[in-house]
Design a protein around this motif. Structure first.
Motif, short mmCIF file in Angstrom:
data_model
loop_
_atom_site.label_atom_id
_atom_site.label_comp_id
_atom_site.label_asym_id
_atom_site.label_seq_id
_atom_site.Cartn_x
_atom_site.Cartn_y
_atom_site.Cartn_z
N THR A 46 0.84 -1.19 0.00
CA THR A 46 0.00 0.00 0.00
C THR A 46 0.88 1.24 0.00
O THR A 46 0.62 2.19 -0.74
CB THR A 46 -0.94 0.00 1.22
N LEU A 47 1.91 1.24 0.81
CA LEU A 47 2.84 2.36 0.84
C LEU A 47 3.59 2.49 -0.48
O LEU A 47 3.77 3.59 -1.01
CB LEU A 47 3.83 2.19 2.00
N TRP A 48 4.00 1.36 -1.05
CA TRP A 48 4.67 1.40 -2.35
C TRP A 48 3.76 2.01 -3.41
O TRP A 48 4.17 2.88 -4.16
CB TRP A 48 5.11 -0.02 -2.76
N ALA A 49 2.51 1.57 -3.46
CA ALA A 49 1.57 2.06 -4.47
C ALA A 49 1.25 3.53 -4.26
O ALA A 49 1.02 4.26 -5.23
CB ALA A 49 0.29 1.23 -4.44
N ALA A 50 1.24 3.99 -3.01
CA ALA A 50 0.94 5.40 -2.74
C ALA A 50 2.02 6.32 -3.30
O ALA A 50 1.75 7.49 -3.57
CB ALA A 50 0.79 5.61 -1.23
N ASN A 51 3.22 5.80 -3.48
CA ASN A 51 4.32 6.61 -4.00
C ASN A 51 4.46 6.51 -5.52
O ASN A 51 5.44 6.98 -6.08
CB ASN A 51 5.64 6.20 -3.33
N GLN A 52 3.51 5.86 -6.18
CA GLN A 52 3.53 5.70 -7.64
C GLN A 52 2.36 6.46 -8.24
O GLN A 52 1.34 6.67 -7.58
CB GLN A 52 3.41 4.22 -8.03
N THR A 53 2.51 6.85 -9.48
CA THR A 53 1.40 7.44 -10.23
C THR A 53 1.14 6.53 -11.42
O THR A 53 2.00 6.39 -12.28
CB THR A 53 1.75 8.86 -10.71
N PHE A 54 -0.02 5.91 -11.42
CA PHE A 54 -0.37 4.98 -12.48
C PHE A 54 -1.31 5.65 -13.46
O PHE A 54 -2.16 6.46 -13.08
CB PHE A 54 -1.05 3.74 -11.91
N TYR A 55 -1.17 5.30 -14.72
CA TYR A 55 -2.04 5.81 -15.77
C TYR A 55 -2.61 4.64 -16.56
O TYR A 55 -2.07 3.54 -16.53
CB TYR A 55 -1.24 6.73 -16.72
N ARG A 56 -3.69 4.91 -17.26
CA ARG A 56 -4.29 3.88 -18.11
C ARG A 56 -3.25 3.39 -19.11
O ARG A 56 -2.54 4.17 -19.72
CB ARG A 56 -5.48 4.46 -18.88
#
Length: 64
Positions: A46-56
């Protein structure tokens, strides 16, 4: 007539440049879930994903 050929050549050069660059601009990015740690136990994804910006179009790999 000479100016028209120059304009056409410039337009073709611009189109060729865009055709080469456009796939790079719209291509999805590949993410390895967990980054350098990869898929492991006792890791806060969850912490790892919070520091990423994902796009379609992005790809998430679990590295199993």
């Amino acid at each position: 007539m000479g100016r028209s050929k120059c304009t056409t050549a410039a337009a073709l050069a611009l189109c060729a440049t865009l055709a080469v660059m456009l796939p790079e601009l719209v291509a999805g990015k590949r993410y390895i879930v967990g980054g350098n740690m990869g898929w492991t136990t006792n890791y806060n994804y969850t912490l790892w994903a919070a520091n990423q910006t994902f796009y379609r179009g992005d790809w998430l790999f679990c590295g199993l």
